[in-house]
Write a protein that holds these residues in place. Structure first.
Motif, PDB file in Angstrom:
ATOM      1  N   MET A   1       0.804  -1.221   0.000  1.00  0.00           N
ATOM      2  CA  MET A   1       0.000   0.000   0.000  1.00  0.00           C
ATOM      3  C   MET A   1       0.838   1.273   0.000  1.00  0.00           C
ATOM      4  O   MET A   1       0.296   2.375  -0.097  1.00  0.00           O
ATOM      5  CB  MET A   1      -0.965  -0.011   1.184  1.00  0.00           C
TER       6      MET A   1
ATOM      7  N   SER B   1      -3.727   0.298  -4.652  1.00  0.00           N
ATOM      8  CA  SER B   1      -5.160   0.261  -4.394  1.00  0.00           C
ATOM      9  C   SER B   1      -5.941   0.172  -5.703  1.00  0.00           C
ATOM     10  O   SER B   1      -6.922  -0.580  -5.811  1.00  0.00           O
ATOM     11  CB  SER B   1      -5.584   1.500  -3.608  1.00  0.00           C
TER      12      SER B   1
ATOM     13  N   SER C   1     -10.127  -6.239   2.585  1.00  0.00           N
ATOM     14  CA  SER C   1      -9.701  -4.843   2.605  1.00  0.00           C
ATOM     15  C   SER C   1      -9.983  -4.308   4.010  1.00  0.00           C
ATOM     16  O   SER C   1     -11.136  -4.170   4.412  1.00  0.00           O
ATOM     17  CB  SER C   1     -10.464  -4.044   1.547  1.00  0.00           C
TER      18      SER C   1
ATOM     19  N   ASP D   1      -3.636   0.825   5.826  1.00  0.00           N
ATOM     20  CA  ASP D   1      -4.489   0.050   4.921  1.00  0.00           C
ATOM     21  C   ASP D   1      -3.875  -1.317   4.660  1.00  0.00           C
ATOM     22  O   ASP D   1      -2.645  -1.449   4.496  1.00  0.00           O
ATOM     23  CB  ASP D   1      -4.652   0.787   3.591  1.00  0.00           C
TER      24      ASP D   1
ATOM     25  N   LYS E   1      -4.710  -4.669   2.159  1.00  0.00           N
ATOM     26  CA  LYS E   1      -5.514  -5.291   1.113  1.00  0.00           C
ATOM     27  C   LYS E   1      -4.818  -6.567   0.642  1.00  0.00           C
ATOM     28  O   LYS E   1      -3.595  -6.575   0.433  1.00  0.00           O
ATOM     29  CB  LYS E   1      -5.716  -4.333  -0.061  1.00  0.00           C
TER      30      LYS E   1
END
Length: 891
Positions: A622, A628, A654, A662, A664
């Motif tokens: 990220m 993203s 997510s 973040d 993911k």
């Protein structure tokens, strides 16, 4: 010109450290080099004054005199002519320049006559155009000049070479007849004269070659009878006479008295007549028996119990072979006692009787091909064929008197997907039930499929979208439910007839493709269908009315959106928990578990719980602001696609990590055989064995898998998808070496051209992203060879005009090729013994078909990589070409 060049060369070199003889060898080698016009591997760069010539690549010198004894430059891509100065290499005993692009004339008889020590002369698979040379040293043991363009008759002088053991002259333009003195070559073990224009008879003296184990005379114009002496060749392993004009009978006692060690008998496409001798099957060493397209008559012997090594039995197109209506014509099948039998071909004969259950006996577990079409076989097809023959890929029973109703019960076995070359499948009017196996989608050659009159349930498998060649589909009179799949209306589909009558289909009817022609399909007895073209006179599909929600209207689209948001929220909560479990697992994402790295993240091998199947977890980096976007692109691209050759997303998450950053990740099914890149270009030395196992068959299957996935993405999805970063790193191989295309982080969705909406397909207008240059199997585009305007595309395109076999990765044909064993460099004479590997390599494998197959594959690659997008082959056509190449390879 050449003498002046040699004079200047003599001035350049110092004579103080070499004898006159040594200097003669050096000049002869430099003269050889001067005639080379193309050296793609730059091997001859080492041929300079900074090194002693005995250290030059391809040159071997004797230890005592430092004279050249071997010149071996096999398969090096060299082009040019053969310098006559090789005649000055007076100590030379081996010259091997096979599999290059030499052209012009082979050196004159006077030049070759000076090489008194010559034992091996190998110039096969080049483009020499002269007449066949004849003045060789009497010490010659191996003469290999096959696959050139040599002309003229067979020189009688060759019959004086008493030490000659190997004679390879196949695939030239030789004419005339074989000399009677051929029998004087008393040491001869191997002779291959196939694919020439030889005529007349085979000389009686052939029987004098007592050491002969291979005799290849296929594809000539030989006529008359075979000399009886040929059956006295007790050492003979292979007898190849296919595609000649021989008129003869096989001796009734051929297997009792003659040819006791015969392994391969190829006499197809001649004029042999009379009954098949039952004694033929007393030869216990028989592996391949090819008797097709002759005039054999009578019953096929049913005493094949001794043929325990039999792999191929071909009897096709003997239109009087059979016993004229007797019920035991097929008894020979149950008499075969071979656990290695792969092929039975007996089409277009006069065989009658019924197929017995014993056909699927335990000894046929390796059977791949069963062809009995065009006979008089009656009765039903035993269900045991589908159950007990796991490797059967080709089954042809058409043009017989078989019934279609066989009273099959139970479910259709998933193993039916093993029949890769299945063209026509009809199991109608039986008692089959359960779901239609999605493995049928592996039968890419399928043209007709009838499952009507059974009790199949469930829906039409989405994987059927890969059956692009399907023309006839009958699923009527079953219990199939759900909506009619939209992929059936695909305009690019070849579907010409579709019967879905008397099932439980519901919902809106498609209106495009085959569904535009009411005479091409039937949907009777499906009372819950609506819409469709006007000819169907179906009720209109209900319109979802808007309902009041307080003071506001909620449209259907908004309801769907709310449903998506709610379900996504719940899913996110579940996934957050799963992500948390993964993050708290000890050492879960340590470098030790890393199995790959992409543009925007790394891939790790992981398990959620002990004892469960491993998964592949792609964790996005990220820190990169594009990660993203890549995450969303991959999820968007794969959320509505289903294909056996695409990576399957198990789930995605997510969330945020414990530091609030973040997080993911996408979780895929784990591919135990890794990426194609690792197989083609192993990084670790202990992985080097991988390329050796990636032969032509596997590479072709992988190419078909990838092409199938791209065809699905481009032509069968409602919204076409372009991958934008296809390369071996992004092609993953499962436990069965089936390829799956992955990494859709750069994928792009397109709009099809629509005259009503005005949208256009932008396939040719967007710029490719991802890795610069396509990274292909074999050579990379960054190979040192590619400079001065030459690239991989041009390299292969040029090879198509010459010979493609010279650019092939050696590992591709490793099962047929073998590196020549290095012998000690000395001047002593020794015998050349043919080892077992060479014997196997020299037997009747269809090298011509393999070359044709590879040529087709290279042509597809060239046409798919044309500089202009408008000139490139469409992927659906590329897939057809690859499937045709595969069919040719396995034929």
């Amino acid at each position: 010109m050449l003498s002046c060049w040699s004079t200047m060369t003599m001035i350049t070199f110092s004579l103080s450290t070499t004898s006159a003889g040594n200097h003669t060898d050096q000049l002869a080698l430099l003269a050889f080099k001067s005639q080379i016009s193309h050296d793609p591997l730059r091997l001859l760069n080492s041929w300079n004054t900074s090194l002693h010539f005995c250290q030059w690549q391809g040159v071997t010198c004797g230890r005592r005199h430092q004279r050249v004894v071997k010149l071996v430059l096999k398969s090096r891509g060299l082009a040019g002519s053969l310098s006559p100065y090789i005649g000055n290499l007076s100590f030379l005993h081996t010259i091997d320049l096979e599999n290059n692009s030499f052209h012009g004339e082979i050196s004159s008889s006077e030049v070759l006559g000076r090489l008194l020590r010559l034992r091996v002369f190998a110039l096969g698979n080049n483009s020499f155009t002269s007449e066949l040379p004849s003045n060789f040293s009497r010490n010659l043991e191996s003469l290999s000049l096959g696959r050139n363009k040599l002309s003229g008759t067979f020189p009688k002088q060759l019959c004086a070479l008493q030490k000659l053991k190997t004679l390879r002259l196949a695939s030239n333009n030789l004419t005339g007849s074989l000399p009677y003195d051929l029998g004087n070559l008393s040491s001869l073990q191997f002779i291959d004269l196939a694919s020439n224009f030889l005529e007349g008879g085979i000389p009686y003296s052939i029987g004098q070659l007592k050491s002969l184990y291979f005799l290849g005379l296929d594809e000539n114009m030989l006529s008359s009878k075979l000399p009886p002496s040929i059956y006295n060749l007790s050492s003979l392993w292979t007898l190849g006479l296919t595609m000649n004009r021989i008129v003869d009978r096989l001796p009734s006692d051929i297997g009792r008295t003659f040819l006791p060690n015969l392994r391969e008998l190829f006499i197809g496409e001649n004029h042999f007549f009379g009954p098949l001798p039952s004694s033929l099957f007393n030869i216990s060493t028989l592996e391949m028996l090819e008797l097709s397209r002759n005039g054999f008559t009578g019953k096929v012997p049913d005493n094949m119990g001794n043929t325990q090594k039999l792999q191929v039995l071909s009897l096709s197109h003997n239109n009087q072979l059979g016993s004229s209506g007797h019920s035991d014509d097929l008894k020979f099948l149950s008499s075969i006692n071979s656990t290695v039998l792969r092929v039975i071909q007996a089409s277009d004969c006069q065989l009658s009787g019924i197929l017995h259950k014993s056909l699927a006996n335990i000894s046929f577990t390796q059977l791949e091909e069963l062809i009995l079409s065009g006979n008089q076989i009656s009765g039903i097809i035993p269900s045991e064929i589908f159950i007990k023959l796991p490797n059967l890929t080709i089954l042809q029973l058409s043009d017989n008197f078989l019934t279609a109703d066989n009273s099959f019960t139970g479910s259709l076995p998933v193993e039916v997907g093993n029949f890769e070359y299945l063209v026509d499948m009809d199991v109608s009017n039986n008692y089959l039930e359960g779901e239609i196996p999605n493995t049928l989608s592996k039968c890419l050659s399928l043209r007709q499929l009838s499952l009507m009159g059974n009790s199949f349930q469930g829906s039409i498998p989405p994987s059927f979208s890969s059956l692009q060649g399907l023309k006839f589909l009958d699923l009527s009179q079953n219990k199939i439910s759900g909506q009619i799949p939209m992929f059936l209306q695909n305009q690019s589909s070849s579907l010409q007839y579709l019967n879905l009558s008397f099932n439980n289909f519901e919902g809106a009817m498609p209106t495009q493709g085959i569904f535009q022609n009411a005479s091409a399909f039937s949907i009777l007895g499906n009372n819950k269908l609506c819409g469709g073209i006007s000819e169907l006179q179906l009720p209109a599909c209900p319109i979802i009315k808007q309902k009041r929600f307080g003071k506001h209207q909620i449209s259907l689209g908004l309801k769907v959106a709310i449903g998506v948001i709610v379900s996504t929220t719940v899913l996110a909560a579940l996934l957050s928990g799963r992500c948390w479990v993964m993050r708290r697992t000890k050492n879960g994402f340590s470098p030790a578990n890393s199995i790959g790295k992409g543009h925007f993240g790394s891939v790790f091998k992981a398990t959620f719980h002990e004892g469960t199947e491993p998964v592949a977890v792609k964790v996005l980096n990220m820190i990169d602001h594009k990660a993203s976007k890549s995450f969303m692109a991959e999820c968007e691209a794969l959320r509505n696609v289903r294909h056996r050759n695409l990576m399957k997303i198990l789930t995605a998450c997510s969330t945020v990590d414990f530091q609030g950053n973040d997080f993911k990740a996408i979780i895929f099914k784990f591919m135990p055989n890794g990426s194609l890149e690792n197989w083609l270009h192993p990084i670790r030395s202990d992985d080097s064995y991988l390329t050796k196992n990636l032969n032509l068959s596997r590479r072709l299957n992988i190419a078909i898998d990838v092409a199938s996935a791209l065809d699905y993405l481009h032509n069968q999805c409602e919204t076409p998808i372009v991958h934008c970063d296809l390369k071996p790193n992004n092609i993953l191989l499962d436990e069965d070496m089936v390829a799956h295309v992955g990494d859709f982080g750069l994928a792009k969705s397109l709009q099809r051209k629509n005259s009503n909406s005005g949208t256009t397909d932008t396939t040719s207008s967007f710029s490719p992203r991802g890795t610069i240059g396509y990274i292909p199997p074999g050579r990379r585009p960054t190979d040192e060879e590619f400079e001065d305007g030459l690239d991989l595309h041009q390299f292969c395109k040029i090879a198509l005009r010459k010979e493609v076999m010279k650019i092939i990765d050696p590992h591709v044909l490793e099962h047929e090729e073998e590196e020549e064993e290095e012998e000690e460099a000395n001047d002593d004479h020794r015998d050349i013994h043919l080892n077992n590997s060479e014997i196997q390599r020299s037997t009747r494998h269809e090298s011509g078909k393999i070359e044709e197959c590879i040529t087709s594959i290279i042509r597809v690659g060239v046409e798919c990589s044309m500089p202009s997008p408008s000139e490139r082959m469409e992927i659906k056509n590329a897939l057809k070409e690859l499937l045709a190449a595969k069919k040719l390879y396995f034929s």
